[in-house]
Design an enzyme around this catalytic site. Structure first.
Site, mmCIF file in Angstrom:
data_model
loop_
_atom_site.group_PDB
_atom_site.id
_atom_site.type_symbol
_atom_site.label_atom_id
_atom_site.label_comp_id
_atom_site.label_asym_id
_atom_site.label_seq_id
_atom_site.Cartn_x
_atom_site.Cartn_y
_atom_site.Cartn_z
ATOM 1 N N LEU A 34 0.827 -1.204 0.000
ATOM 2 C CA LEU A 34 0.000 0.000 0.000
ATOM 3 C C LEU A 34 0.866 1.262 0.000
ATOM 4 C CD1 LEU A 34 -2.902 -1.052 2.426
ATOM 5 C CD2 LEU A 34 -2.806 -1.179 -0.080
ATOM 6 N N THR A 44 -7.636 0.860 -1.649
ATOM 7 C CA THR A 44 -8.601 0.330 -0.679
ATOM 8 C C THR A 44 -9.881 -0.106 -1.381
ATOM 9 O OG1 THR A 44 -7.706 1.738 1.070
ATOM 10 C CG2 THR A 44 -9.927 0.879 1.385
ATOM 11 N N ALA A 87 3.651 -6.388 -8.854
ATOM 12 C CA ALA A 87 4.178 -5.299 -8.022
ATOM 13 C C ALA A 87 5.359 -4.640 -8.718
ATOM 14 C CB ALA A 87 4.607 -5.836 -6.661
ATOM 15 N N TYR A 154 13.544 2.988 -15.017
ATOM 16 C CA TYR A 154 12.409 2.055 -14.936
ATOM 17 C C TYR A 154 12.537 0.967 -15.997
ATOM 18 C CZ TYR A 154 7.643 0.312 -15.619
ATOM 19 O OH TYR A 154 6.541 -0.486 -15.792
#
Length: 339
Positions: A34, A44, A87, A154
């Site tokens: 989170l 959420t 992730a 990245y």
């Protein structure tokens, strides 16, 4: 029924994938720290949706893939058979500003997961990669043999991750595959992306802002097509050790995209132009021949239909989603038009 771990499962792509896996009857564990990279209320909301769908078949664990002890505990105690590794520290320009964070998460975190997958006998490891690995254009559309010269930290971390997955397949016999996503969009997408910002501005009577001359082109991929490509990997083992493009096969310039959003929202505005942003690729375009052969992949949603669906979704969810878009815009002077 398969025991599945979705890392980053509170995020945009991960939550869509987790929800689809739950709908198909699988048991899903989401591992996500989170990170407030964007407003946590969106994450959420994503988790609540997964709980509603999955009930007892869904579990959320608040934690990072860089926590070696936690990762091994989750994989072993939940008898994980398949890992969908979604992730990442996303954002091309974010990585230019702070190269250490994407390295820690996208490289070190991936290694932690691969080590756990090997030790605990994971049957399949699916790695989410990115078209950012290509960088400089030699020819279009990109096939998987195109040179990889990333233009951002990245992109470098994503390319490094692909090589680690290939090695884990070759050396440690962990069945891995890396899917190279081409700019993914759809409901609940990150609020700082071009389509979200164009839609928000147009619905509020403000001109969409295009960075550069607007002639840069993108292969935008609708979220449902990304999910379908991932789910197909539950059924096939023909792509172990491979990297595979997942795109829409069609491109649109950013200027055309802005004009399309203007038309879809019936906004009485023009386009506002600003300086081009550093490290953004000029063009992306996916050749998905390999995905068709290995995954029976065929994209179903073109950018114009996808934008129409997104605008409809935005209108229906405007009350809770738009304040988060405004908050994101206030905190970032140049919304991303790529990844």
């Amino acid at each position: 029924m398969t025991n599945v771990l979705v890392t980053g499962g509170a995020g945009f792509i991960g939550s869509h994938l987790a929800a689809s896996l739950l709908e198909a009857g699988h048991t899903v564990t989401v591992l996500d720290p989170l990170d407030p990279y964007y407003d946590l209320r969106i994450k959420t909301h994503n988790l609540e949706r997964c709980r509603e769908i999955g009930g007892d078949c869904f579990q959320f664990i608040d934690g990072s893939i860089t926590d070696e002890e936690l990762v091994h505990s989750v994989v072993s105690s939940h008898d994980i058979e398949v890992v969908y590794h979604q992730a990442a520290q996303a954002g091309v320009r974010t990585s230019v500003e702070n190269p250490k964070k994407p390295h820690e998460i996208n490289t070190t975190g991936l290694l932690t997961l691969l080590l756990a997958a090997d030790e605990h006998g994971v049957h399949r490891f699916v790695n989410a990669s990115s078209s950012s690995v290509y960088g400089e254009v030699e020819y279009l559309p990109y096939d998987e043999d195109h040179q990889t010269v990333p233009r951002s930290p990245y992109g470098v971390t994503k390319l490094t991750g692909e090589h680690y997955c290939r090695l884990w397949n070759e050396i440690y016999d962990v069945p891995t595959v890396s899917l190279r996503y081409f700019t993914v969009y759809g409901p609940r997408m990150r609020p700082n992306m071009a389509i979200t910002n164009f839609t928000s501005r147009c619905l509020n009577g403000d001109p969409p802002i295009v960075y550069g001359d607007g002639q840069q082109s993108r292969d935008f991929t609708y979220i449902d097509d990304i999910v379908d490509a991932n789910l197909s990997l539950l059924e096939t083992s023909d792509c172990d050790g491979e990297v595979v493009n997942v795109g829409s096969t069609r491109t649109i310039t950013i200027e055309e995209l802005a004009n399309h959003v203007i038309a879809e929202t019936n906004a009485a505005v023009g386009i506002e132009y600003a300086d081009a942003r550093e490290a953004d690729a000029r063009h992306t375009h996916a050749d998905v021949t390999k995905a068709g052969e290995l995954l029976d992949y065929e994209p179903t949603t073109g950018i114009r239909d996808g934008v129409s669906q997104f605008v409809d979704w935005y209108r229906s969810n405007r009350e809770w989603y738009e304040p988060l878009v405004f908050a994101s815009r206030a905190g970032e002077s140049s919304p991303s038009q790529t990844s």
